[in-house]
Every structure is written in structure tokens, then in C-alpha cells.
Write a protein that holds these residues in place. Structure first.
Motif, short mmCIF file in Angstrom:
data_model
loop_
_atom_site.label_atom_id
_atom_site.label_comp_id
_atom_site.label_asym_id
_atom_site.label_seq_id
_atom_site.Cartn_x
_atom_site.Cartn_y
_atom_site.Cartn_z
N VAL A 1 -42.08 3.27 28.02
CA VAL A 1 -41.48 2.18 27.25
C VAL A 1 -40.49 1.39 28.11
CG1 VAL A 1 -39.99 1.68 25.27
CG2 VAL A 1 -41.83 3.34 25.05
N LEU A 2 -39.66 2.11 28.87
CA LEU A 2 -38.66 1.45 29.70
C LEU A 2 -39.31 0.58 30.77
CD1 LEU A 2 -35.68 1.05 30.25
CD2 LEU A 2 -35.72 3.11 31.66
N ARG B 1 -42.15 -0.94 30.56
CA ARG B 1 -42.67 -2.13 29.88
C ARG B 1 -41.55 -3.16 29.67
NH1 ARG B 1 -44.58 -0.26 24.74
NH2 ARG B 1 -45.95 0.99 26.03
N TYR B 2 -40.40 -2.72 29.20
CA TYR B 2 -39.28 -3.62 28.97
C TYR B 2 -38.74 -4.18 30.29
CZ TYR B 2 -39.19 -1.90 24.16
OH TYR B 2 -39.52 -1.56 22.88
N MET B 3 -38.69 -3.35 31.31
CA MET B 3 -38.20 -3.82 32.61
C MET B 3 -39.14 -4.87 33.20
SD MET B 3 -35.36 -2.33 32.88
CE MET B 3 -34.91 -2.89 34.49
N VAL C 1 -40.90 -7.00 31.44
CA VAL C 1 -40.62 -8.24 30.69
C VAL C 1 -39.37 -8.91 31.26
CG1 VAL C 1 -39.92 -9.15 28.44
CG2 VAL C 1 -41.80 -7.51 28.59
N TRP C 2 -38.32 -8.13 31.51
CA TRP C 2 -37.10 -8.67 32.09
C TRP C 2 -37.39 -9.29 33.46
CZ3 TRP C 2 -31.69 -8.83 31.23
CH2 TRP C 2 -31.32 -8.50 29.93
N SER D 1 -32.12 -11.84 19.33
CA SER D 1 -31.32 -10.74 19.87
C SER D 1 -30.28 -10.28 18.85
CB SER D 1 -30.59 -11.18 21.14
OG SER D 1 -31.51 -11.44 22.16
N ASP E 1 -34.75 1.06 19.40
CA ASP E 1 -36.06 1.41 19.92
C ASP E 1 -36.24 2.91 19.73
OD1 ASP E 1 -38.46 0.73 21.76
OD2 ASP E 1 -37.51 2.48 22.69
N MET F 1 -32.73 -3.04 19.96
CA MET F 1 -33.78 -3.97 20.38
C MET F 1 -33.18 -5.31 20.81
SD MET F 1 -36.64 -2.43 20.39
CE MET F 1 -37.79 -3.77 20.55
N ILE G 1 -32.75 -5.53 24.46
CA ILE G 1 -34.02 -5.79 25.13
C ILE G 1 -34.41 -7.25 24.98
CG2 ILE G 1 -36.48 -5.22 25.11
CD1 ILE G 1 -35.41 -2.36 24.10
N TYR G 2 -34.22 -7.81 23.78
CA TYR G 2 -34.54 -9.21 23.52
C TYR G 2 -33.60 -10.16 24.26
CZ TYR G 2 -37.79 -8.17 19.68
OH TYR G 2 -38.85 -7.74 18.92
#
Length: 169
Positions: A53-54, A56-58, A60-61, A118, A126, A133, A136-137
Motif C-alpha cells: 500500500v505504501l 502505491r501511495y509513494m 502517486v506522490w 484532503s 487507511d 487519507m 495521502i491526498y
């Protein structure tokens, strides 16, 4: 105008340096994270939900911040066929219009919409990371602000180029 351009160039170099380092750090962390995920999945047959999961978020960032950086460099993908058919002065005006279009998108969708999203999601955690979240947003408004800062710098340079061409011809 010359002094303003010198100041904005220095300011842009600082922003570029910070954003470059952030993207490098995210990419390095992402590499370690994905390597860890592969090892735990295939060597120990026990995949890590957190690293999946991390990562995936990284990613996106990385894409959002990297996209803002590339916009600042003016190296983003562009279809220049139409612009190249015009004179240099009209080509600069087309570039100015294109940058305005991107800036409006960055302001409305990324900054305003991303900020609202956000804030709305700060209460929701999460499930794997137990991080709000909204954190993350927050990549959306951060990237939107970066694009808007780069937009102002790019516009000043384009206006200066247009003025230089007007003086010459």
C-alpha cells in the motif's frame, strides 16, 4: 524586468533543488520498499500489506511532484505541430495560452479540489497504514501549488521573450 528575471531564476533554482531531492528520496524509498515487498513475497512467502500500500501511495506522490517539476522545466509532453506553424511571436502567445490552461487546471482541480479532498479525508484512516487519507491526498494540492509557482516563473520568461521579439521586429 531583467532584475525580476534574475530573482525568479534564483528562486526557481531553489525550488528545483528541493523538488529534485524530494523526488530522488521518494524514488529511493520506493525502490527499497518494492525490493522488500518482492523479497517478503517470493523468498519468505509472506507478502507485506503495508509495503504494498505504501509503495502505491509513494508512486502517486512521485508522479504528481515529478509532473510539477517537469512542468517547471517546460519539458512536459507537448504537441508543438500547430505552434511551430506560426511565427515565433505567435508561438510564444500559444505557449502562454497553453500555460494558462494548465494553470487553471492546477488551481481548480489540483489545488482547490485536492485541498478540499484532503481536508474531507483527514478523519478516515487507511486500513493498512493507519494514516489519515487526507495526508495521502495532500499530494494533489502540493503539486498544484508547485505548478502554479512554476507557472508564474514561466509566464515571466515567456513575456520577456515576447517583448524581446517585439523589440527586434
Amino acid at each position: 524586468m531583467e532584475k525580476l528575471l534574475v530573482w525568479t531564476d534564483k528562486f526557481k533554482k531553489i525550488i528545483d533543488w528541493v523538488v529534485e531531492r524530494a523526488c530522488i528520496a521518494i524514488m529511493a524509498f520506493l525502490t527499497v520498499l518494492v525490493t522488500y515487498q518482492v523479497v517478503t513475497r517470493y523468498v519468505f512467502n509472506s507478502p507485506s500489506a503495508v509495503s504494498e500500500v505504501l509503495s502505491r501511495y509513494m508512486f502517486v506522490w512521485l508522479v504528481l511532484i515529478g509532473g510539477a517539476y517537469v512542468f517547471g522545466l517546460r519539458e512536459h509532453m507537448a504537441i508543438t505541430y500547430v505552434r511551430d506553424k506560426f511565427s515565433p511571436k505567435i508561438g510564444i502567445l500559444v505557449d502562454i495560452f497553453t500555460e494558462w490552461t494548465i494553470a487553471i487546471f492546477a488551481f481548480v482541480v489540483m489545488w482547490q479540489g485536492g485541498f478540499k479532498a484532503s481536508v474531507r479525508q483527514m478523519w478516515q484512516l487507511d486500513s493498512a497504514l493507519e494514516v489519515p487519507m487526507g495526508v495521502i491526498y495532500s499530494a494533489l494540492p502540493i503539486a498544484g501549488v508547485l505548478i502554479l509557482v512554476y507557472f508564474v516563473i514561466n509566464q515571466l520568461k515567456l513575456i520577456h521573450q515576447f517583448q524581446q521579439l517585439s523589440v527586434k521586429g
